[in-house]
Design a protein around this motif. Structure first.
Motif, PDB file in Angstrom:
ATOM      1  N   HIS A  43      -2.034  -1.462 -10.107  1.00  0.00           N
ATOM      2  CA  HIS A  43      -2.191  -2.393 -11.224  1.00  0.00           C
ATOM      3  C   HIS A  43      -1.624  -3.739 -10.827  1.00  0.00           C
ATOM      4  O   HIS A  43      -0.425  -3.846 -10.529  1.00  0.00           O
ATOM      5  N   ASP A  44      -2.476  -4.748 -10.785  1.00  0.00           N
ATOM      6  CA  ASP A  44      -2.048  -6.103 -10.477  1.00  0.00           C
ATOM      7  C   ASP A  44      -1.231  -6.152  -9.182  1.00  0.00           C
ATOM      8  O   ASP A  44      -0.205  -6.819  -9.099  1.00  0.00           O
ATOM      9  N   SER A  46       0.539  -3.827  -7.824  1.00  0.00           N
ATOM     10  CA  SER A  46       1.726  -2.971  -7.822  1.00  0.00           C
ATOM     11  C   SER A  46       1.332  -1.499  -7.875  1.00  0.00           C
ATOM     12  O   SER A  46       0.244  -1.151  -8.337  1.00  0.00           O
ATOM     13  N   ASP A  93      -6.214  -0.831 -15.443  1.00  0.00           N
ATOM     14  CA  ASP A  93      -5.988  -2.031 -16.244  1.00  0.00           C
ATOM     15  C   ASP A  93      -4.603  -2.082 -16.863  1.00  0.00           C
ATOM     16  O   ASP A  93      -4.154  -3.134 -17.318  1.00  0.00           O
ATOM     17  N   ASN A 131      -7.738  -5.795  -2.860  1.00  0.00           N
ATOM     18  CA  ASN A 131      -7.841  -7.258  -2.764  1.00  0.00           C
ATOM     19  C   ASN A 131      -9.223  -7.683  -2.276  1.00  0.00           C
ATOM     20  O   ASN A 131      -9.776  -8.689  -2.741  1.00  0.00           O
TER      21      ASN A 131
END
Length: 310
Positions: A43-44, A46, A93, A131
């Motif tokens: 998530h983001d 992490s 999310d 990414n």
């Protein structure tokens, strides 16, 4: 593996990437139905870390068909695993994930050096792939939205059906020394002049790694170097680099007075080992997960105890 490479935290891995299985169109659904599959939620940027310092790898849980999943491969035997366990990364999310339990969500920079080899390899691979997907949602050929395929290892341009494969950007990083074996460290503008690291930069098209070393050092410091020697490499998925480490020496007869470029590099300093040790309460050094730290500590002769935390 060389003694230097063995010190690079993000180069460690204990997973078979199993390219052959990626070719099966239904692989991810098969693995999602297999209770033995290990899933790493992201998530983001992490991942969840358990209190024992290991990644929280969980069984498959319900996800929407639009959620990105990437098959990372199968584990190799270690003290915790007999090997052959499939591992899938999934980008979520939110941080509420079934089966995760009590965890801390952490970034790879912060924990990469402390993770077990298997977890370091899994996190690095998963983050690099997440990414890449995030930045390749549209085709560079047609601009059309792309779709993920081959267990997350390809994106397809719907206009012509052509495959788009993951890309890695090569970058050099170099420990520059002078005739007195002092090490050159520079402060990047975004670090407010308080954190010092090695000179580094991306390899340009049509350029060798060695030529990139000489060019980047000259561009950022004005120094001319030779004796460019390869040390090792480490993936750096921030977002998609492969850091290739070198040492180099200021060329005989060349100036040893560094001149920062004033844009990217705002200060450059030569350090003897004694001077670096005496400066650790004033300046920060690269994090322990980075190849920059490994190169500095190899020159220094051993681990360096941090003064300022970065």
């Amino acid at each position: 593996m060389s003694s230097f490479t063995s010190r690079l935290p993000l180069s460690r891995s204990a997973i078979d990437r199993d390219d052959v299985s990626r070719q099966r169109d239904d692989l991810l659904d098969e693995l999602w139905a297999d209770a033995s599959t290990l899933v790493l939620p992201l998530h983001d940027g992490s991942a969840p870390l358990r209190t024992d310092g290991s990644l929280a790898l969980v069984p498959p849980f319900p996800v929407d068909s639009s959620v990105l999943r990437v098959y990372l491969g199968r584990t190799l035997p270690d003290e915790r695993d007999a090997g052959g366990t499939p591992v899938v990364a999934v980008v979520v999310d939110e941080r509420t994930v079934p089966g995760v339990g009590e965890v801390e969500w952490v970034g790879l920079r912060a924990v990469g050096a402390a993770l077990p080899a298997r977890d370091a390899g899994i996190f690095t691979e998963a983050l690099a792939m997440a990414n890449w997907h995030a930045t390749h949602r549209f085709s560079p050929r047609s601009g059309a939205p792309t779709t993920a395929a081959r267990a997350g290892w390809v994106r397809i341009d719907p206009t012509d059906g052509k495959d788009l494969f993951p890309r890695t950007d090569a970058a050099i990083i170099v420990g520059v020394t002078d005739a007195d074996d002092r090490l050159l460290l520079g402060a990047n503008a975004m670090w407010a002049g308080k954190r010092y690291s090695l000179l580094a930069g991306f390899v340009e098209p049509g350029e060798s790694l060695e030529a990139a070393v000489a060019r980047e050092v000259h561009e950022e410091s004005g120094l001319r170097v030779d004796q460019v020697t390869y040390l090792g490499s480490q993936p750096w998925p921030f977002p998609a680099s492969l850091m290739v480490g070198f040492t180099a020496r200021v060329a005989e007869g060349a100036s040893t007075q560094p001149v920062p470029d004033g844009q990217e590099i705002i200060d450059l300093r030569w350090f003897s080992r004694e001077e670096l040790a005496a400066s650790l309460d004033e300046i920060g050094l690269p994090g322990h997960a980075s190849i920059a730290r490994a190169i500095i500590e190899q020159w220094y002769g051993g681990p360096i105890e941090d003064g300022i935390e970065w």
